[in-house]
Design an enzyme around this catalytic site. Structure first.
Site, PDB file in Angstrom:
ATOM      1  N   GLY A 108       0.787  -1.219   0.000  1.00  0.00           N
ATOM      2  CA  GLY A 108       0.000   0.000   0.000  1.00  0.00           C
ATOM      3  C   GLY A 108       0.820   1.271   0.000  1.00  0.00           C
ATOM      4  CB  ILE A 109       0.313   4.443   1.894  1.00  0.00           C
ATOM      5  CG1 ILE A 109      -1.073   4.802   1.332  1.00  0.00           C
ATOM      6  CG2 ILE A 109       1.117   5.697   2.188  1.00  0.00           C
ATOM      7  CD1 ILE A 109      -1.969   5.513   2.329  1.00  0.00           C
ATOM      8  N   GLY A 156       0.267   0.944  10.709  1.00  0.00           N
ATOM      9  CA  GLY A 156      -0.985   1.202  11.415  1.00  0.00           C
ATOM     10  C   GLY A 156      -1.988   0.083  11.186  1.00  0.00           C
ATOM     11  CE1 TYR A 191      -6.202   3.996  10.919  1.00  0.00           C
ATOM     12  CE2 TYR A 191      -7.735   5.678  10.142  1.00  0.00           C
ATOM     13  CZ  TYR A 191      -6.581   4.937   9.969  1.00  0.00           C
ATOM     14  OH  TYR A 191      -5.792   5.135   8.844  1.00  0.00           O
TER      15      TYR A 191
END
Length: 241
Positions: free
Chosen positions: A20-21, A84, A147
Site C-alpha cells: 500500500g502507501i 498502522g 483509529y
C-alpha cells in the site's frame, strides 16, 4: 523527483513498507537513491530495501531493528512512521482490546519510533520525522473512534517534536491521506466506491504515489523550513481541517 536526487544517499526507515502507501513511499525513496529500510510484521520489502520484521508495539523489536539499520545504513536520517491497523466498530461495541491495540500500534508505536530515531538525529544535527495520519483523524468517522483518536494524536506529537527538536535542524510533519487506491479500498462495492467519491471534490481516490510524493517532498531540501505542518492528500475532502 525532489531536490535530494543529486544529494548523498540518506538512511531512510519506512515502517509498514511492505504494501500500500508504505510500499509506494519506500519505492519513491529508493528511486531517489536513498538507502531504505522497511519494517513490517510479516516481512516483505521492495527490491533494494533492507527487509526487517518488526512489531512496533514491541520495544525490544524496535531497538533490534534500529541496530540493524544503523549497522547497514548508518543512523536513520528520515523516519516515515506509516505502520498502522484498524479495528472498526461502533463505540458501544468497541472492546478494550479494540481500543488499546489500535492506539498502541498507531500512536504509541509512532512515539517509540520517533524517540529512538531522534537519538541519532540529534547527534547528526539534522533529520526528518514524518507521520502518516489520515483525514479521519481530522474529520472523525463513525465506527472509528479508536483509529481517529490515534491518528489525531500524531498531529499533537509532531507539533511537540517540532518544538523540541527544531533547534537541531530536525523537522516533524504529518501527511494526512484521504481515500487511497489500495487493497483495502479495492474490496469495497461499486456503490460504496461511488458514495465515497461523491464526497471528494476531485471525484476520485488518490494513487499511493501521490501520497509518496508529499512524503518525499517533506524529506527534501525544499521543505527544510516546514515543520509542525499537516499536509492533506485527500482531494479536498477535509479542506485542510
Amino acid at each position: 523527483m525532489t531536490e535530494n536526487t543529486t544529494a548523498a544517499p540518506r538512511s531512510v526507515l519506512v515502517t509498514g513498507g511492505n504494501r500500500g502507501i508504505g510500499l509506494a513511499i519506500a519505492e519513491a525513496f529508493l528511486a531517489e537513491g536513498d538507502r531504505v529500510a522497511v519494517t513490517s510484521r510479516s516481512g516483505g520489502a521492495p527490491e533494494g530495501a533492507l527487509d526487517l520484521v518488526c512489531d512496533v508495539t514491541d520495544p525490544d523489536a524496535v531497538e533490534r531493528a534500529f541496530a540493524e539499520i544503523e549497522a547497514a545504513h548508518g543512523p536513520v536520517e528520515v523516519l516515515v512512521a506509516n505502520a498502522g491497523i484498524t479495528r472498526d466498530t461502533l463505540v458501544l461495541r468497541m472492546s478494550e482490546d479494540d481500543w488499546s491495540s489500535v492506539v498502541e500500534t498507531n500512536l504509541t508505536g509512532s512515539f517509540r519510533l520517533a524517540k529512538r530515531a531522534a537519538k541519532g538525529m540529534l547527534r547528526l544535527r539534522r533529520g526528518r520525522i514524518i507521520f502518516i495520519s489520515s483525514v479521519v483523524g481530522l474529520l472523525g468517522s463513525a465506527g472509528q473512534v479508536n483509529y481517529a483518536a490515534s491518528k489525531a494524536g500524531l498531529v499533537g506529537m509532531a507539533r511537540s517534536l517540532a518544538r523540541e527538536l527544531g533547534s537541531r535542524s530536525i523537522t516533524a510533519n504529518v501527511v494526512a491521506p484521504g481515500f487511497v487506491e489500495t487493497d483495502m479500498t479495492a474490496v469495497l462495492s461499486d456503490d460504496q466506491k461511488k458514495a465515497i467519491k461523491a464526497q471528494v471534490p476531485l471525484g476520485r481516490y488518490a494513487a499511493t504515489s501521490e501520497v509518496a510524493s508529499a512524503v518525499t517532498w517533506l524529506a527534501s531540501d525544499g521543505a527544510g523550513y516546514v515543520t509542525g505542518a499537516v499536509i492533506p492528500v485527500d482531494g479536498g475532502l477535509g479542506m485542510g481541517h
